[in-house]
Design an enzyme around this catalytic site. Sequence first.
Site, short mmCIF file in Angstrom:
data_model
loop_
_atom_site.label_atom_id
_atom_site.label_comp_id
_atom_site.label_asym_id
_atom_site.label_seq_id
_atom_site.Cartn_x
_atom_site.Cartn_y
_atom_site.Cartn_z
N GLU A 51 -1.52 11.91 -3.90
CA GLU A 51 -2.89 12.26 -3.47
C GLU A 51 -2.88 13.60 -4.20
OE1 GLU A 51 -5.04 11.75 0.45
OE2 GLU A 51 -5.04 9.70 -0.21
N GLU A 62 1.80 2.07 -5.74
CA GLU A 62 2.12 0.88 -7.00
C GLU A 62 2.31 1.27 -7.80
OE1 GLU A 62 0.15 0.66 -4.66
OE2 GLU A 62 -0.97 -1.56 -4.24
N CYS A 93 -5.56 -1.97 -5.15
CA CYS A 93 -6.81 -2.25 -5.58
C CYS A 93 -7.01 -2.56 -7.13
CB CYS A 93 -6.92 -0.12 -5.51
SG CYS A 93 -5.91 0.42 -7.22
N CYS A 96 -4.96 -1.39 -10.08
CA CYS A 96 -3.52 -1.38 -10.16
C CYS A 96 -2.91 -3.07 -9.66
CB CYS A 96 -2.72 -1.30 -7.69
SG CYS A 96 -2.57 0.94 -8.34
N1 THU Z 1 -3.76 2.95 -2.70
C1 THU Z 1 -2.63 2.65 -2.60
O1 THU Z 1 -1.40 3.59 -2.74
N2 THU Z 1 -2.39 1.18 -3.54
C2 THU Z 1 -3.41 0.85 -3.47
O2 THU Z 1 -3.45 -0.44 -4.26
C3 THU Z 1 -4.88 1.12 -2.52
C4 THU Z 1 -4.69 2.15 -2.78
C5 THU Z 1 -3.49 4.20 -1.64
C6 THU Z 1 -4.61 5.75 -3.10
C7 THU Z 1 -5.02 6.41 -2.00
O3 THU Z 1 -4.26 7.75 -1.81
C8 THU Z 1 -5.38 6.10 -0.70
O4 THU Z 1 -4.66 4.47 -0.85
C9 THU Z 1 -7.03 5.57 0.05
O5 THU Z 1 -7.86 5.43 -1.24
#
Ligand code: THU
Length: 142
Positions: A51, A62, A93, A96
Amino acid sequence: MATNHVSDDIAELFDAAKAVRDHAHAPYSGFSVGAAIRAGSGQVFGCCNVENSAYPEGTCAEAGAISKMVAAGERVIDTIVTVCGGELVGTPCGGCRQKIREFATNDTTIVVCDLDGERSRYSMAELLPDSFGPEHLSGSAC
Ligand code: THU
């Protein structure tokens, strides 16, 4: 007591994703994710979410794992395993899903785990039906 199972076919990827999740930089969401890919050659690539204080600049686990795979010269995702916490199944998400799709085949498996083991597994078509991919661009000049 662990309630979920880690089957032999994902054991290496689960361990890799869980280990790299410990390096997640998630001070804003508090939601740590690890992802590990077995590429076409069998080599494993893992990454965590990273982040940023400028929120949209953060990257998903991912995405990082895919970048490492591509940088190593690999172009096929055989299996990708994600590990995250929470009660709900932490499916990838939308962004991804499209990123995985770029390097997926009909045999690609996406396995979503919590810290104890597998929660669900999917084909690419299940996660992203009727998707757009590289073949849509080939042979099209307009
Ligand atoms: N996040 C991922 O790393 N992969 C996903 O497929 C969904 C979300 C992360 C992004 C962010 O840092 C945290 O999870 C909350 O959304």
